[in-house]
Every structure is written in structure tokens, then in C-alpha cells.
Design a protein around this motif. Structure first.
Motif, PDB file in Angstrom:
ATOM      1  N   CYS A 122      -7.727   2.508  -5.271  1.00  0.00           N
ATOM      2  CA  CYS A 122      -7.379   3.680  -4.461  1.00  0.00           C
ATOM      3  C   CYS A 122      -8.571   4.013  -3.586  1.00  0.00           C
ATOM      4  O   CYS A 122      -9.725   3.966  -4.041  1.00  0.00           O
ATOM      5  CB  CYS A 122      -7.017   4.864  -5.357  1.00  0.00           C
ATOM      6  SG  CYS A 122      -6.678   6.400  -4.446  1.00  0.00           S
ATOM      7  N   ILE A 175       2.141   9.012  -9.230  1.00  0.00           N
ATOM      8  CA  ILE A 175       1.120   9.746  -8.457  1.00  0.00           C
ATOM      9  C   ILE A 175       1.554  11.188  -8.222  1.00  0.00           C
ATOM     10  O   ILE A 175       0.799  12.137  -8.475  1.00  0.00           O
ATOM     11  CB  ILE A 175       0.847   9.045  -7.113  1.00  0.00           C
ATOM     12  CG1 ILE A 175       0.139   7.711  -7.329  1.00  0.00           C
ATOM     13  CG2 ILE A 175      -0.005   9.938  -6.199  1.00  0.00           C
ATOM     14  CD1 ILE A 175      -0.014   6.899  -6.051  1.00  0.00           C
ATOM     15  N   LEU A 227      -4.768   9.551   0.772  1.00  0.00           N
ATOM     16  CA  LEU A 227      -5.270   8.565  -0.173  1.00  0.00           C
ATOM     17  C   LEU A 227      -4.421   7.307  -0.049  1.00  0.00           C
ATOM     18  O   LEU A 227      -3.195   7.383   0.006  1.00  0.00           O
ATOM     19  CB  LEU A 227      -5.197   9.100  -1.608  1.00  0.00           C
ATOM     20  CG  LEU A 227      -5.857  10.466  -1.859  1.00  0.00           C
ATOM     21  CD1 LEU A 227      -5.648  10.888  -3.308  1.00  0.00           C
ATOM     22  CD2 LEU A 227      -7.333  10.425  -1.518  1.00  0.00           C
ATOM     23  N   VAL A 248      -1.816  -0.103 -10.442  1.00  0.00           N
ATOM     24  CA  VAL A 248      -2.673   0.233  -9.306  1.00  0.00           C
ATOM     25  C   VAL A 248      -3.873  -0.714  -9.273  1.00  0.00           C
ATOM     26  O   VAL A 248      -4.586  -0.870 -10.276  1.00  0.00           O
ATOM     27  CB  VAL A 248      -3.141   1.696  -9.373  1.00  0.00           C
ATOM     28  CG1 VAL A 248      -4.192   1.976  -8.302  1.00  0.00           C
ATOM     29  CG2 VAL A 248      -1.956   2.633  -9.185  1.00  0.00           C
ATOM     30  N   THR A 291      -3.390   3.785  -1.744  1.00  0.00           N
ATOM     31  CA  THR A 291      -3.354   3.087  -3.031  1.00  0.00           C
ATOM     32  C   THR A 291      -2.723   1.716  -2.848  1.00  0.00           C
ATOM     33  O   THR A 291      -1.664   1.606  -2.216  1.00  0.00           O
ATOM     34  CB  THR A 291      -2.538   3.883  -4.063  1.00  0.00           C
ATOM     35  OG1 THR A 291      -3.073   5.198  -4.183  1.00  0.00           O
ATOM     36  CG2 THR A 291      -2.532   3.196  -5.419  1.00  0.00           C
ATOM     37  N   ARG A 321       0.841  -1.200   0.000  1.00  0.00           N
ATOM     38  CA  ARG A 321       0.000   0.000   0.000  1.00  0.00           C
ATOM     39  C   ARG A 321       0.872   1.246   0.000  1.00  0.00           C
ATOM     40  O   ARG A 321       1.938   1.283   0.636  1.00  0.00           O
ATOM     41  CB  ARG A 321      -0.947   0.005   1.203  1.00  0.00           C
ATOM     42  CG  ARG A 321      -2.097  -0.983   1.074  1.00  0.00           C
ATOM     43  CD  ARG A 321      -3.143  -0.768   2.153  1.00  0.00           C
ATOM     44  NE  ARG A 321      -2.676  -1.241   3.455  1.00  0.00           N
ATOM     45  CZ  ARG A 321      -2.920  -2.442   3.963  1.00  0.00           C
ATOM     46  NH1 ARG A 321      -3.603  -3.323   3.250  1.00  0.00           N
ATOM     47  NH2 ARG A 321      -2.484  -2.773   5.144  1.00  0.00           N
ATOM     48  N   ILE A 366      -5.705   8.353  -9.896  1.00  0.00           N
ATOM     49  CA  ILE A 366      -4.685   7.391  -9.454  1.00  0.00           C
ATOM     50  C   ILE A 366      -4.999   5.998  -9.969  1.00  0.00           C
ATOM     51  O   ILE A 366      -4.095   5.230 -10.355  1.00  0.00           O
ATOM     52  CB  ILE A 366      -4.595   7.393  -7.912  1.00  0.00           C
ATOM     53  CG1 ILE A 366      -4.038   8.732  -7.425  1.00  0.00           C
ATOM     54  CG2 ILE A 366      -3.732   6.244  -7.410  1.00  0.00           C
ATOM     55  CD1 ILE A 366      -3.996   8.877  -5.917  1.00  0.00           C
ATOM     56  N   GLU A 367      -6.283   5.619 -10.039  1.00  0.00           N
ATOM     57  CA  GLU A 367      -6.649   4.279 -10.492  1.00  0.00           C
ATOM     58  C   GLU A 367      -6.389   4.061 -11.971  1.00  0.00           C
ATOM     59  O   GLU A 367      -6.435   2.919 -12.448  1.00  0.00           O
ATOM     60  CB  GLU A 367      -8.115   4.011 -10.153  1.00  0.00           C
ATOM     61  CG  GLU A 367      -8.341   3.810  -8.652  1.00  0.00           C
ATOM     62  CD  GLU A 367      -9.799   3.565  -8.306  1.00  0.00           C
ATOM     63  OE1 GLU A 367     -10.673   3.981  -9.106  1.00  0.00           O
ATOM     64  OE2 GLU A 367     -10.065   2.970  -7.239  1.00  0.00           O
ATOM     65  N   CYS A 381      -8.611  10.015  -6.366  1.00  0.00           N
ATOM     66  CA  CYS A 381      -8.452   8.567  -6.496  1.00  0.00           C
ATOM     67  C   CYS A 381      -8.796   8.093  -7.911  1.00  0.00           C
ATOM     68  O   CYS A 381      -8.256   7.086  -8.384  1.00  0.00           O
ATOM     69  CB  CYS A 381      -9.343   7.841  -5.477  1.00  0.00           C
ATOM     70  SG  CYS A 381      -8.469   7.419  -3.940  1.00  0.00           S
ATOM     71  N   SER A 433       3.887  11.151  -1.757  1.00  0.00           N
ATOM     72  CA  SER A 433       3.531   9.745  -1.600  1.00  0.00           C
ATOM     73  C   SER A 433       4.686   8.948  -1.046  1.00  0.00           C
ATOM     74  O   SER A 433       5.861   9.271  -1.271  1.00  0.00           O
ATOM     75  CB  SER A 433       3.082   9.152  -2.949  1.00  0.00           C
ATOM     76  OG  SER A 433       1.996   9.883  -3.480  1.00  0.00           O
TER      77      SER A 433
END
Length: 386
Positions: free
Chosen positions: A84, A224, A207, A81, A209, A54, A75-76, A72, A237
């Protein structure tokens, strides 16, 4: 065998002093065991979080400023990934202001993908998805407050303006975050709107992920932060292990603090034990003189005296270790220090380390008085006033 009988006989000759000295060792060993367990518990936490795949994304301008949940969706789209989930932090209280609960609201449909290491059963996942006010608690948190599956729990947030009623649908059986309190984000949004707090006023704290492979973690982190570079909400991140380690570092050098306290305790108990052992050996001077007059060698007599001291330290140390294992062997919360990430478990290794320290201190503290007793001649020992 004869030596052993003499050691036991010497110990019970002054039962009050022996018991008090044993209790001193027991208390010191108990404290030493708990302190020794803190670094090992930290290592256990970091080891578990290093295996979760994660990634945590915080606001680059400040960890507690929050990030929009809508990020999110972007990010997905990144390769590698799995899912998220925006994590909204609710710092709430239960029953009284001193009973704080740090609850986390997240999207229910992504829990199974995000937290496979929590070992939640399909029944619990189904209830969490279907029941709007469902909540799941960590093992230590449930035990601390006496919650059981099916209980209705009311948490208060936002300076007691917000009362949210939850139904506990399950307990997290895994040791990962045993203080964790997890509930549905849409339920929090609905409850806050009723008191005039729109969703954008309480953004996600961070967030989370989940990546499909450890080989993709570095590239996902880079992607990200690149995606949201120069945006209104730039991200910083890091892996889950780095995030937890950063949280621990905010309270200072825990290992250094624990080592310093342990050293002070060891020195204190050494001085107390040295005083007790010195008085005990002084009372044995005439016994030593008799044994030497009967022809017993000095090494044999020294072994008896040191054996008596070692027996007192061993029994007291064993009592302290047993108490620590009984009290903290199954874990206890460290939320005052490390919030949701903190827990302490006394292992058998930590208890054994403390027991060996107690035995070593009992022998070392008696070494100088015993050597002094060996230098006294039998004639002087009989004349010596104790």
C-alpha cells in the motif's frame, strides 16, 4: 483505364477549385480523425487500468479531502494485499502559471511492488530509492517540456511559496499514465516543513493498494472499507479502472460530446462539398452532352463524374489523415480534460474511419447533381447558360 485518364483530366482542368475543395476535405478529415480518436483513447486507458490489480481508496466524505498516510499500515495487514502506498498530490507549475504539472509523491521503497507495469529499469529504481530529490516522468510529459534524464527541474507549488528542485532519473517507458510525474514523499514532507506546512496539513490524496490476484480485488475493497468504517477517515475504495472512469465522468459525457461535434462537422463538410460538387457538375454539362452524343452510356458518364468527386475527397481525406497521424500518432496530452489520466493517440483505425467518411461524403454530395446532369438532354446542355 480510359475512364481513369478522363477523371484525372477533369480534375486538373480547374486546379484552383480542385485544390481548395481538397483542402476543405483535408481540414475536416483532420478534425474528424482527432475526434474519432478520443473514444478509442478512452477505451485504451480504461483497458490498461483494468489490468493493473490496483485499488484506490479515497476519503468517503469527499474525494479531495485526503486520508492519513498511516492507514496504509492497516491495509497491508489484509490478506491478498501486496503493498500500500499513500499518494500525495502536488498541483504545481513549471516556469509559468500556464504550465501545470500534477505531481504525485509516494514512498520510494514500494514503487517496484506497486508499479511493475511501468517497466522501470533496475537502474532507475535504484536511483529513485537512493537519490532524495529523484523524479520520474511519463513519456508525453517529458516530451512536452523537453526534459531529459539528468535534467534538473524546478516545480512551484502552494501559490508559489514552495520551490522544489528535482533531478530527472528516468522516463516511464510504458503508456500507462504518460503524463505521470512521480517523486519521493519524504522529500515533499521535508520541503513543506521548511515553509511551515506539517505533514498532517497535507495528507495523502488517496491510498493505492496493489492486490496479488484479480480474485482478491472485491474482498480487499470490502475489507479496506470495513476496517475504516466509523473512523475519523472512512474510505471509499474502488478499482483503478473505476477511479479513472469516475474522473472522466466529471467532465461530462465525452462520447456524446464528441459524437455531436463529429455530426456537426460531417454535416458542414457535406454542405460545403455539395455546393462545390454542384458547381463542378454544372461546368461539365457540355462535356456530358458531347459524350452522350458520341454514344457513351449514362452509367459510364456518371461513373466518370462521381470518380472525379471521389478522387478529390480521397486525396483531401488522405492529406488530413496523414497530418493527424503525423501530429498525434505517437500520442499527445489531454491533461486539460483528464489531468494525469488523459492522453490521446490517433490510431490507423481512426484515420481509416475518417478517410472512408471523407470518400463517402464526396460521393454522396455529388450524387444529386450528377443525377440532375443525367436528366439534361444533349440539346438542352448545349443551349444551357452556365
Amino acid at each position: 483505364m480510359q475512364s481513369l485518364r478522363l477523371v484525372f483530366r477533369y480534375v486538373i482542368r480547374q486546379p484552383r477549385r480542385a485544390i481548395l475543395t481538397m483542402l476543405t476535405f483535408a481540414v475536416a478529415t483532420f478534425i474528424f480523425t482527432v475526434l474519432a480518436a478520443i473514444p478509442s483513447s478512452i477505451d485504451m486507458i480504461l483497458k490498461k487500468t483494468a489490468e493493473t490489480l490496483r485499488v484506490y481508496s479515497y476519503n468517503a466524505d469527499g474525494r479531495y479531502l485526503g486520508v492519513p498516510a498511516r492507514d496504509c499500515r492497516e491495509i497491508e495487514k489484509i490478506p491478498g494485499v501486496v503493498a500500500c502506498n499513500p499518494m500525495v498530490v502536488l498541483r504545481a507549475t513549471y516556469q509559468s502559471a500556464s504550465e501545470t504539472v500534477q505531481a504525485f509523491a509516494l514512498d520510494a521503497d514500494k514503487v517496484e511492488l506497486m508499479y511493475p507495469d511501468y517497466n522501470l529499469t533496475p537502474e532507475v529504481l535504484g536511483q529513485f530509492t537512493s537519490l532524495r530529490n529523484a523524479a520520474v516522468g511519463g513519456r508525453l510529459l517529458m516530451r512536452k517540456h523537453g526534459w531529459k534524464v539528468g535534467d534538473v527541474v524546478v516545480l512551484r507549488g502552494d501559490s508559489n511559496r514552495l520551490d522544489i528542485k528535482f533531478t530527472m532519473v528516468g522516463e516511464i517507458p510504458a503508456d500507462n499514465y504518460p503524463n505521470f510525474f512521480m517523486f519521493r514523499r519524504d522529500y515533499l514532507v521535508e520541503a513543506e516543513k521548511k515553509i511551515g506546512i506539517p505533514e498532517e496539513k497535507h495528507p495523502a490524496g488517496f491510498l493505492v493498494t496493489r492486490v496479488d490476484s484479480a480474485n482478491h480485488i472485491a474482498s480487499v475493497i470490502h475489507q479496506i472499507d470495513s476496517t475504516f468504517h466509523n473512523s475519523d477517515f472512512e474510505t471509499a475504495s474502488m478499482t483503478e479502472s473505476e477511479a479513472v472512469s469516475g474522473l472522466m465522468s466529471t467532465v461530462g459525457d465525452i462520447r456524446g460530446i464528441v459524437s455531436a461535434i463529429s455530426a456537426v462537422i460531417a454535416l458542414t463538410i457535406f454542405l460545403i462539398a455539395a455546393n462545390a460538387m454542384s458547381m463542378m457538375v454544372r461546368e461539365r454539362l457540355r462535356d456530358v452532352a458531347v459524350l452522350r452524343a458520341l454514344g457513351f452510356k449514362q452509367p459510364y458518364i456518371a461513373r466518370i463524374l462521381l470518380g472525379e468527386c471521389a478522387l478529390i475527397g480521397t486525396v483531401g481525406g488522405a492529406l488530413g489523415c496523414a497530418l493527424a497521424l503525423w501530429q498525434f500518432g505517437s500520442g499527445t496530452t489531454l491533461r486539460a480534460v483528464l489531468e494525469s489520466a488523459g492522453y490521446l493517440t490517433v490510431t490507423y483505425g481512426a484515420a481509416l474511419e475518417a478517410l472512408l467518411a471523407a470518400i463517402a461524403i464526396s460521393i454522396l454530395s455529388a450524387a444529386i447533381p450528377v443525377l440532375g446532369a443525367m436528366r439534361v438532354t444533349p440539346a438542352d446542355a448545349f443551349r444551357k447558360t452556365i
